[in-house]
Scaffold this motif. Structure first.
Motif, PDB file in Angstrom:
ATOM      1  N   LYS A 179      28.428  43.004  51.264  1.00  0.00           N
ATOM      2  CA  LYS A 179      28.002  41.623  51.516  1.00  0.00           C
ATOM      3  C   LYS A 179      28.713  41.032  52.728  1.00  0.00           C
ATOM      4  O   LYS A 179      28.086  40.468  53.632  1.00  0.00           O
ATOM      5  CB  LYS A 179      28.266  40.769  50.278  1.00  0.00           C
ATOM      6  CG  LYS A 179      27.803  39.325  50.408  1.00  0.00           C
ATOM      7  CD  LYS A 179      28.102  38.544  49.128  1.00  0.00           C
ATOM      8  CE  LYS A 179      27.696  37.083  49.275  1.00  0.00           C
ATOM      9  NZ  LYS A 179      28.005  36.305  48.038  1.00  0.00           N
ATOM     10  N   ASN A 180      30.046  41.166  52.763  1.00  0.00           N
ATOM     11  CA  ASN A 180      30.824  40.604  53.873  1.00  0.00           C
ATOM     12  C   ASN A 180      30.496  41.280  55.197  1.00  0.00           C
ATOM     13  O   ASN A 180      30.432  40.629  56.243  1.00  0.00           O
ATOM     14  CB  ASN A 180      32.325  40.740  53.589  1.00  0.00           C
ATOM     15  CG  ASN A 180      32.803  39.763  52.537  1.00  0.00           C
ATOM     16  OD1 ASN A 180      32.009  39.047  51.941  1.00  0.00           O
ATOM     17  ND2 ASN A 180      34.101  39.743  52.285  1.00  0.00           N
ATOM     18  N   THR A 181      30.276  42.593  55.155  1.00  0.00           N
ATOM     19  CA  THR A 181      29.942  43.325  56.373  1.00  0.00           C
ATOM     20  C   THR A 181      28.596  42.871  56.926  1.00  0.00           C
ATOM     21  O   THR A 181      28.440  42.669  58.135  1.00  0.00           O
ATOM     22  CB  THR A 181      29.919  44.844  56.109  1.00  0.00           C
ATOM     23  OG1 THR A 181      31.190  45.248  55.600  1.00  0.00           O
ATOM     24  CG2 THR A 181      29.628  45.617  57.382  1.00  0.00           C
ATOM     25  N   LEU A 182      27.626  42.695  56.033  1.00  0.00           N
ATOM     26  CA  LEU A 182      26.307  42.217  56.459  1.00  0.00           C
ATOM     27  C   LEU A 182      26.384  40.823  57.069  1.00  0.00           C
ATOM     28  O   LEU A 182      25.765  40.545  58.102  1.00  0.00           O
ATOM     29  CB  LEU A 182      25.347  42.210  55.274  1.00  0.00           C
ATOM     30  CG  LEU A 182      24.651  43.526  54.935  1.00  0.00           C
ATOM     31  CD1 LEU A 182      23.885  43.401  53.629  1.00  0.00           C
ATOM     32  CD2 LEU A 182      23.728  43.964  56.054  1.00  0.00           C
ATOM     33  N   LEU A 183      27.152  39.935  56.434  1.00  0.00           N
ATOM     34  CA  LEU A 183      27.245  38.557  56.893  1.00  0.00           C
ATOM     35  C   LEU A 183      27.987  38.427  58.222  1.00  0.00           C
ATOM     36  O   LEU A 183      27.632  37.607  59.071  1.00  0.00           O
ATOM     37  CB  LEU A 183      27.931  37.685  55.832  1.00  0.00           C
ATOM     38  CG  LEU A 183      27.130  37.422  54.551  1.00  0.00           C
ATOM     39  CD1 LEU A 183      27.991  36.693  53.527  1.00  0.00           C
ATOM     40  CD2 LEU A 183      25.869  36.612  54.862  1.00  0.00           C
ATOM     41  N   THR A 184      29.037  39.212  58.405  1.00  0.00           N
ATOM     42  CA  THR A 184      29.876  39.061  59.592  1.00  0.00           C
ATOM     43  C   THR A 184      29.481  39.964  60.752  1.00  0.00           C
ATOM     44  O   THR A 184      29.681  39.609  61.916  1.00  0.00           O
ATOM     45  CB  THR A 184      31.353  39.332  59.245  1.00  0.00           C
ATOM     46  OG1 THR A 184      31.471  40.652  58.687  1.00  0.00           O
ATOM     47  CG2 THR A 184      31.877  38.314  58.243  1.00  0.00           C
ATOM     48  N   GLU A 185      28.911  41.152  60.448  1.00  0.00           N
ATOM     49  CA  GLU A 185      28.643  42.124  61.510  1.00  0.00           C
ATOM     50  C   GLU A 185      27.194  42.590  61.579  1.00  0.00           C
ATOM     51  O   GLU A 185      26.794  43.209  62.562  1.00  0.00           O
ATOM     52  CB  GLU A 185      29.550  43.346  61.340  1.00  0.00           C
ATOM     53  CG  GLU A 185      31.039  43.023  61.351  1.00  0.00           C
ATOM     54  CD  GLU A 185      31.867  44.220  60.939  1.00  0.00           C
ATOM     55  OE1 GLU A 185      32.017  45.138  61.777  1.00  0.00           O
ATOM     56  OE2 GLU A 185      32.351  44.255  59.796  1.00  0.00           O
ATOM     57  N   GLY A 186      26.439  42.341  60.510  1.00  0.00           N
ATOM     58  CA  GLY A 186      25.049  42.771  60.503  1.00  0.00           C
ATOM     59  C   GLY A 186      24.885  44.224  60.101  1.00  0.00           C
ATOM     60  O   GLY A 186      25.806  44.860  59.598  1.00  0.00           O
ATOM     61  N   ILE A 187      23.695  44.752  60.370  1.00  0.00           N
ATOM     62  CA  ILE A 187      23.389  46.122  59.946  1.00  0.00           C
ATOM     63  C   ILE A 187      23.844  47.152  60.975  1.00  0.00           C
ATOM     64  O   ILE A 187      24.632  48.037  60.680  1.00  0.00           O
ATOM     65  CB  ILE A 187      21.875  46.275  59.684  1.00  0.00           C
ATOM     66  CG1 ILE A 187      21.459  45.391  58.491  1.00  0.00           C
ATOM     67  CG2 ILE A 187      21.530  47.746  59.400  1.00  0.00           C
ATOM     68  CD1 ILE A 187      19.976  45.393  58.209  1.00  0.00           C
TER      69      ILE A 187
ATOM     70  N   GLY B  12      27.545  46.744  61.795  1.00  0.00           N
ATOM     71  CA  GLY B  12      28.357  46.688  60.586  1.00  0.00           C
ATOM     72  C   GLY B  12      28.202  47.923  59.724  1.00  0.00           C
ATOM     73  O   GLY B  12      29.013  48.837  59.750  1.00  0.00           O
ATOM     74  N   LEU B  13      27.097  47.973  58.963  1.00  0.00           N
ATOM     75  CA  LEU B  13      26.893  49.077  58.030  1.00  0.00           C
ATOM     76  C   LEU B  13      26.686  50.421  58.725  1.00  0.00           C
ATOM     77  O   LEU B  13      26.955  51.471  58.141  1.00  0.00           O
ATOM     78  CB  LEU B  13      25.688  48.777  57.125  1.00  0.00           C
ATOM     79  CG  LEU B  13      25.830  47.590  56.164  1.00  0.00           C
ATOM     80  CD1 LEU B  13      24.568  47.407  55.347  1.00  0.00           C
ATOM     81  CD2 LEU B  13      27.034  47.774  55.243  1.00  0.00           C
ATOM     82  N   TYR B  14      26.197  50.377  59.973  1.00  0.00           N
ATOM     83  CA  TYR B  14      25.969  51.636  60.692  1.00  0.00           C
ATOM     84  C   TYR B  14      26.949  51.852  61.840  1.00  0.00           C
ATOM     85  O   TYR B  14      26.715  52.680  62.721  1.00  0.00           O
ATOM     86  CB  TYR B  14      24.518  51.703  61.201  1.00  0.00           C
ATOM     87  CG  TYR B  14      23.554  52.083  60.104  1.00  0.00           C
ATOM     88  CD1 TYR B  14      23.219  53.412  59.869  1.00  0.00           C
ATOM     89  CD2 TYR B  14      23.001  51.113  59.272  1.00  0.00           C
ATOM     90  CE1 TYR B  14      22.352  53.764  58.851  1.00  0.00           C
ATOM     91  CE2 TYR B  14      22.132  51.453  58.246  1.00  0.00           C
ATOM     92  CZ  TYR B  14      21.814  52.785  58.039  1.00  0.00           C
ATOM     93  OH  TYR B  14      20.961  53.129  57.014  1.00  0.00           O
ATOM     94  N   ALA B  15      28.059  51.134  61.809  1.00  0.00           N
ATOM     95  CA  ALA B  15      29.105  51.360  62.822  1.00  0.00           C
ATOM     96  C   ALA B  15      29.661  52.768  62.673  1.00  0.00           C
ATOM     97  O   ALA B  15      29.958  53.216  61.568  1.00  0.00           O
ATOM     98  CB  ALA B  15      30.222  50.335  62.644  1.00  0.00           C
ATOM     99  N   GLY B  16      29.788  53.459  63.787  1.00  0.00           N
ATOM    100  CA  GLY B  16      30.348  54.813  63.755  1.00  0.00           C
ATOM    101  C   GLY B  16      29.345  55.884  63.386  1.00  0.00           C
ATOM    102  O   GLY B  16      29.732  57.013  63.083  1.00  0.00           O
TER     103      GLY B  16
ATOM    104  N   ALA C 235      36.360  50.150  61.854  1.00  0.00           N
ATOM    105  CA  ALA C 235      37.381  49.136  61.588  1.00  0.00           C
ATOM    106  C   ALA C 235      37.568  48.145  62.734  1.00  0.00           C
ATOM    107  O   ALA C 235      38.516  47.369  62.730  1.00  0.00           O
ATOM    108  CB  ALA C 235      38.716  49.823  61.285  1.00  0.00           C
ATOM    109  N   LEU C 236      36.672  48.148  63.704  1.00  0.00           N
ATOM    110  CA  LEU C 236      36.835  47.266  64.869  1.00  0.00           C
ATOM    111  C   LEU C 236      36.914  45.795  64.477  1.00  0.00           C
ATOM    112  O   LEU C 236      37.722  45.045  65.010  1.00  0.00           O
ATOM    113  CB  LEU C 236      35.687  47.479  65.858  1.00  0.00           C
ATOM    114  CG  LEU C 236      35.855  48.599  66.875  1.00  0.00           C
ATOM    115  CD1 LEU C 236      34.613  48.714  67.733  1.00  0.00           C
ATOM    116  CD2 LEU C 236      37.082  48.377  67.745  1.00  0.00           C
ATOM    117  N   HIS C 237      36.062  45.365  63.568  1.00  0.00           N
ATOM    118  CA  HIS C 237      36.040  43.947  63.178  1.00  0.00           C
ATOM    119  C   HIS C 237      37.366  43.533  62.542  1.00  0.00           C
ATOM    120  O   HIS C 237      37.954  42.508  62.901  1.00  0.00           O
ATOM    121  CB  HIS C 237      34.903  43.689  62.202  1.00  0.00           C
ATOM    122  CG  HIS C 237      34.880  42.294  61.655  1.00  0.00           C
ATOM    123  ND1 HIS C 237      34.475  41.203  62.403  1.00  0.00           N
ATOM    124  CD2 HIS C 237      35.239  41.804  60.432  1.00  0.00           C
ATOM    125  CE1 HIS C 237      34.569  40.112  61.660  1.00  0.00           C
ATOM    126  NE2 HIS C 237      35.028  40.448  60.467  1.00  0.00           N
TER     127      HIS C 237
END
Length: 253
Positions: free
Chosen positions: A16-24, A27-31, A101-103
């Motif tokens: 939830k937090n990753t979606l809200l702060t970084e998006g898909i 966020g979820l597909y970083a790396g 872990a960039l964020h």
């Protein structure tokens, strides 16, 4: 969840937090790119080396056919093969961990751009080629015992699921899927604390030893912190390793 347990108490909260702060995508597909490179390289080298190590174990033990290797023999072959795979996966896992872990590390880790190539250049410029192998000892410490249980669990499950008089290569799709899932679950259940320490060493460019970091985490944050993030890891790895072994077996056939 491994590196910032106080920020992400559960898998749902983390998503939830990753979606809200970084998006898909960020966020979820970083790396994703280094993760793909890592997995393709690891599995290519791992299964090539596994076959060669099986033949080595066969010759050492004077066994006439690879199919006659015991579960223990196969577990040892898998453990030995994982050493060669570690040479390929350490740099790619390092980049993947830093991207993911960039964020959270904004202002703590000296990386300002999320591009894989720029992170590689930054590491090479500041630390040299050996900087890409930060966390290599923890990677070896995770891979070799982990793949002992990985291949041992897989081959052992295939033997157990085979009907009387049936060859383990003839157990069919669903029993192969179950065996693959068991192998993946055993890998992470036995080595997860090492992976937690490895992730922190790679993200923070820590020079701390594996044992001392595990002891520090256990003392300062509690023993269960060493297993924080195990649930999403198992949710990921059980279907992934099931698919991996099915692909391996049917491609081999």
């Amino acid at each position: 969840m491994q590196t910032f347990p106080s920020e992400y108490g559960s898998m749902i909260k983390c998503v939830k937090n990753t979606l809200l702060t970084e998006g898909i995508s960020k966020g979820l597909y970083a790396g994703t790119v280094p993760a793909l490179v890592c997995n393709i390289a690891e599995n290519s080298i791992l299964f090539l080396s596994y076959g060669l190590c099986q033949k080595f174990i066969q010759k050492v033990n004077g066994i006439s056919n690879v199919n006659q290797l015991t579960t223990l023999n196969n577990a040892c072959a898998g453990s030995l093969a994982s050493f060669f795979a570690s040479l390929a996966i350490c740099p790619t896992e390092l980049i993947k961990c830093k991207l993911q872990a960039l964020h959270e590390t904004n202002g703590k880790v000296n990386i300002s751009d999320s591009a894989s190539s720029k992170i590689v250049r930054h590491i090479l410029k500041s630390e040299g080629i050996m900087g890409l192998y930060r966390g290599f000892v923890p990677t070896i410490a995770r891979e070799m015992p982990g793949y002992f249980f990985f291949f041992g669990g897989y081959e052992g499950s295939r033997n157990l699921l085979a009907s009387p008089g049936q060859n383990k290569d003839e157990i069919g799709l669903w029993k192969t899927i179950i065996s693959g899932g068991v192998g993946g679950a055993l890998f992470w259940s036995t080595t997860y604390p090492i992976d937690v320490a490895k992730s922190r060493i790679q993200i923070y460019n820590s020079g701390e030893s594996l044992i001392s970091l595990i002891m520090k985490i256990s003392k300062n944050e509690g023993f269960l912190t060493l297993y924080h993030g195990l649930t999403p890891t198992l949710v990921r790895t059980i279907p992934a390793t099931a698919a991996l072994f099915v692909t391996y077996e049917y491609s081999k056939n």
